[in-house]
Design a protein around this motif. Structure first.
Motif, PDB file in Angstrom:
ATOM      1  N   CYS A 133      -7.530 -83.512  27.913  1.00  0.00           N
ATOM      2  CA  CYS A 133      -8.600 -84.447  28.270  1.00  0.00           C
ATOM      3  C   CYS A 133      -9.816 -84.407  27.338  1.00  0.00           C
ATOM      4  O   CYS A 133     -10.572 -85.367  27.304  1.00  0.00           O
ATOM      5  CB  CYS A 133      -9.041 -84.212  29.713  1.00  0.00           C
ATOM      6  SG  CYS A 133      -9.573 -82.542  30.047  1.00  0.00           S
ATOM      7  N   VAL A 134     -10.018 -83.358  26.588  1.00  0.00           N
ATOM      8  CA  VAL A 134     -11.195 -83.242  25.716  1.00  0.00           C
ATOM      9  C   VAL A 134     -10.712 -83.291  24.268  1.00  0.00           C
ATOM     10  O   VAL A 134      -9.686 -82.682  23.938  1.00  0.00           O
ATOM     11  CB  VAL A 134     -11.956 -81.918  25.989  1.00  0.00           C
ATOM     12  CG1 VAL A 134     -13.127 -81.749  25.040  1.00  0.00           C
ATOM     13  CG2 VAL A 134     -12.426 -81.857  27.430  1.00  0.00           C
ATOM     14  N   TRP A 140     -11.058 -88.316  29.545  1.00  0.00           N
ATOM     15  CA  TRP A 140     -12.265 -88.289  28.710  1.00  0.00           C
ATOM     16  C   TRP A 140     -12.805 -89.683  28.420  1.00  0.00           C
ATOM     17  O   TRP A 140     -14.003 -89.926  28.499  1.00  0.00           O
ATOM     18  CB  TRP A 140     -11.951 -87.545  27.414  1.00  0.00           C
ATOM     19  CG  TRP A 140     -13.120 -87.367  26.503  1.00  0.00           C
ATOM     20  CD1 TRP A 140     -13.398 -88.094  25.382  1.00  0.00           C
ATOM     21  CD2 TRP A 140     -14.163 -86.423  26.636  1.00  0.00           C
ATOM     22  NE1 TRP A 140     -14.547 -87.646  24.803  1.00  0.00           N
ATOM     23  CE2 TRP A 140     -15.048 -86.607  25.554  1.00  0.00           C
ATOM     24  CE3 TRP A 140     -14.450 -85.418  27.551  1.00  0.00           C
ATOM     25  CZ2 TRP A 140     -16.187 -85.846  25.368  1.00  0.00           C
ATOM     26  CZ3 TRP A 140     -15.583 -84.645  27.366  1.00  0.00           C
ATOM     27  CH2 TRP A 140     -16.441 -84.873  26.288  1.00  0.00           C
ATOM     28  N   GLU A 141     -11.930 -90.587  28.085  1.00  0.00           N
ATOM     29  CA  GLU A 141     -12.348 -91.932  27.702  1.00  0.00           C
ATOM     30  C   GLU A 141     -12.994 -92.699  28.852  1.00  0.00           C
ATOM     31  O   GLU A 141     -13.786 -93.612  28.635  1.00  0.00           O
ATOM     32  CB  GLU A 141     -11.161 -92.746  27.163  1.00  0.00           C
ATOM     33  CG  GLU A 141     -10.529 -92.196  25.912  1.00  0.00           C
ATOM     34  CD  GLU A 141      -9.562 -91.034  26.218  1.00  0.00           C
ATOM     35  OE1 GLU A 141      -9.040 -90.950  27.352  1.00  0.00           O
ATOM     36  OE2 GLU A 141      -9.361 -90.216  25.331  1.00  0.00           O
ATOM     37  N   GLU A 182     -21.632 -88.231  31.671  1.00  0.00           N
ATOM     38  CA  GLU A 182     -20.546 -87.419  32.223  1.00  0.00           C
ATOM     39  C   GLU A 182     -19.833 -86.619  31.129  1.00  0.00           C
ATOM     40  O   GLU A 182     -19.444 -85.473  31.348  1.00  0.00           O
ATOM     41  CB  GLU A 182     -19.552 -88.321  32.959  1.00  0.00           C
ATOM     42  CG  GLU A 182     -20.106 -88.908  34.241  1.00  0.00           C
ATOM     43  CD  GLU A 182     -19.192 -89.974  34.828  1.00  0.00           C
ATOM     44  OE1 GLU A 182     -19.164 -90.076  36.069  1.00  0.00           O
ATOM     45  OE2 GLU A 182     -18.513 -90.705  34.053  1.00  0.00           O
ATOM     46  N   GLN A 183     -19.674 -87.200  29.954  1.00  0.00           N
ATOM     47  CA  GLN A 183     -19.078 -86.475  28.840  1.00  0.00           C
ATOM     48  C   GLN A 183     -19.948 -85.289  28.428  1.00  0.00           C
ATOM     49  O   GLN A 183     -19.448 -84.199  28.153  1.00  0.00           O
ATOM     50  CB  GLN A 183     -18.843 -87.401  27.643  1.00  0.00           C
ATOM     51  CG  GLN A 183     -17.682 -88.341  27.828  1.00  0.00           C
ATOM     52  CD  GLN A 183     -17.453 -89.237  26.613  1.00  0.00           C
ATOM     53  OE1 GLN A 183     -18.259 -89.271  25.686  1.00  0.00           O
ATOM     54  NE2 GLN A 183     -16.332 -89.967  26.620  1.00  0.00           N
ATOM     55  N   PHE A 239      -8.004 -77.586  28.698  1.00  0.00           N
ATOM     56  CA  PHE A 239      -8.659 -78.885  28.504  1.00  0.00           C
ATOM     57  C   PHE A 239      -8.048 -79.727  27.389  1.00  0.00           C
ATOM     58  O   PHE A 239      -8.582 -80.783  27.048  1.00  0.00           O
ATOM     59  CB  PHE A 239     -10.148 -78.677  28.176  1.00  0.00           C
ATOM     60  CG  PHE A 239     -10.879 -77.882  29.208  1.00  0.00           C
ATOM     61  CD1 PHE A 239     -11.230 -78.443  30.426  1.00  0.00           C
ATOM     62  CD2 PHE A 239     -11.236 -76.568  28.966  1.00  0.00           C
ATOM     63  CE1 PHE A 239     -11.912 -77.712  31.379  1.00  0.00           C
ATOM     64  CE2 PHE A 239     -11.913 -75.819  29.915  1.00  0.00           C
ATOM     65  CZ  PHE A 239     -12.255 -76.401  31.130  1.00  0.00           C
ATOM     66  N   LEU A 277     -14.993 -91.392  31.068  1.00  0.00           N
ATOM     67  CA  LEU A 277     -16.287 -90.810  31.435  1.00  0.00           C
ATOM     68  C   LEU A 277     -17.421 -91.532  30.715  1.00  0.00           C
ATOM     69  O   LEU A 277     -17.275 -91.933  29.553  1.00  0.00           O
ATOM     70  CB  LEU A 277     -16.339 -89.316  31.073  1.00  0.00           C
ATOM     71  CG  LEU A 277     -15.351 -88.395  31.792  1.00  0.00           C
ATOM     72  CD1 LEU A 277     -15.473 -86.985  31.228  1.00  0.00           C
ATOM     73  CD2 LEU A 277     -15.593 -88.387  33.284  1.00  0.00           C
ATOM     74  N   TYR A 301     -19.597 -82.650  31.113  1.00  0.00           N
ATOM     75  CA  TYR A 301     -18.265 -82.045  31.052  1.00  0.00           C
ATOM     76  C   TYR A 301     -18.152 -81.117  29.842  1.00  0.00           C
ATOM     77  O   TYR A 301     -17.564 -80.041  29.929  1.00  0.00           O
ATOM     78  CB  TYR A 301     -17.178 -83.121  31.016  1.00  0.00           C
ATOM     79  CG  TYR A 301     -15.824 -82.583  31.393  1.00  0.00           C
ATOM     80  CD1 TYR A 301     -15.502 -82.355  32.719  1.00  0.00           C
ATOM     81  CD2 TYR A 301     -14.875 -82.295  30.418  1.00  0.00           C
ATOM     82  CE1 TYR A 301     -14.265 -81.842  33.075  1.00  0.00           C
ATOM     83  CE2 TYR A 301     -13.638 -81.789  30.764  1.00  0.00           C
ATOM     84  CZ  TYR A 301     -13.334 -81.563  32.090  1.00  0.00           C
ATOM     85  OH  TYR A 301     -12.112 -81.045  32.435  1.00  0.00           O
ATOM     86  N   THR A 302     -18.733 -81.522  28.729  1.00  0.00           N
ATOM     87  CA  THR A 302     -18.743 -80.669  27.537  1.00  0.00           C
ATOM     88  C   THR A 302     -19.464 -79.360  27.850  1.00  0.00           C
ATOM     89  O   THR A 302     -19.037 -78.279  27.433  1.00  0.00           O
ATOM     90  CB  THR A 302     -19.420 -81.397  26.352  1.00  0.00           C
ATOM     91  OG1 THR A 302     -18.739 -82.615  26.124  1.00  0.00           O
ATOM     92  CG2 THR A 302     -19.400 -80.559  25.090  1.00  0.00           C
ATOM     93  N   PRO A 327      -9.470 -81.105  34.951  1.00  0.00           N
ATOM     94  CA  PRO A 327      -9.159 -82.047  33.870  1.00  0.00           C
ATOM     95  C   PRO A 327      -9.441 -83.493  34.298  1.00  0.00           C
ATOM     96  O   PRO A 327      -9.167 -83.881  35.426  1.00  0.00           O
ATOM     97  CB  PRO A 327      -7.666 -81.825  33.624  1.00  0.00           C
ATOM     98  CG  PRO A 327      -7.397 -80.449  34.147  1.00  0.00           C
ATOM     99  CD  PRO A 327      -8.343 -80.250  35.288  1.00  0.00           C
TER     100      PRO A 327
END
Length: 195
Positions: A99-100, A166-167, A173-174, A96, A169, A177-178, A163
């Motif tokens: 993307c994270v 991130w930005e 959604e963040q 990740f 989302l 996803y976390t 993946p």
């Protein structure tokens, strides 16, 4: 020059013989280093002699030994824990890292390793992993996000978290996803190969 090698060869051969003789002497000596049979009458004398030698040890030395032992094991535990966290962190970064945010991965790796062995339900584990990162969310909301993932963890399904950008989302959604990243970390720890 060849004379020098011959002398060196003789000294090595002599030293080898000396070492062999010392070893044989140690093996055949009459004095027993430790009585293997504690019920043997000769063992009692050994134990009395050992206790007499240790009788002079003061309580402060006992405390010092206990303190140093505790300190040693605490240091060992920190080092072992650090290695385990690095393993989880590395896996999360590989999967990740693009993307994270790395701070999120760092926190999830540390929290997942810390709470993994605690007797918490899968949903509680997930919430505890992400709570510091999602502090603006109510705990009840985090449990709503965690329940489907916890159910999948119980059934043994492999985590699916492709993946993403991130930005792009939304906040919801963040958060979801976390939670998926935390699930991935916990499943990784559970299935981690023992080296």
């Amino acid at each position: 020059m060849s004379n020098q090698f011959i002398n060196t060869g003789k000294s090595v051969a002599n030293r080898t013989c000396e070492i062999r003789d010392e070893l044989l002497e140690l093996l055949v000596r009459d004095e027993i280093a430790y009585p293997w049979n504690p019920t043997d009458p000769d063992a009692e004398a050994y134990f009395d002699r050992t206790e007499a030698e240790l009788a002079g040890v003061e309580a402060s030395e006992d405390w010092d030994i206990a303190f140093q032992t505790d300190s040693f094991f605490a240091c060992t535990e920190r080092a072992w824990s650090s290695l385990e966290i690095r393993s989880v962190r590395k896996s999360l970064l590989e999967r990740f890292g693009e993307c994270v945010p790395h701070e999120f991965l760092e926190t999830i790796a540390t929290r997942a390793r810390t709470i993994f062995s605690a007797s918490l339900s899968p949903a509680e584990q997930l919430v505890n992993c992400v709570q510091p990162l999602l502090s603006n969310w109510a705990e009840e909301d985090l449990y709503v996000f965690a329940r489907p993932l916890a159910h999948a963890m119980r059934s043994g399904a492999q985590p699916e978290a492709e993946p993403v950008a991130w930005e792009q989302l939304s906040a919801i959604e963040q958060a979801r996803y976390t939670m998926k990243v935390a699930r991935y970390a916990l499943v990784y720890i559970e299935n981690e190969p023992l080296d």
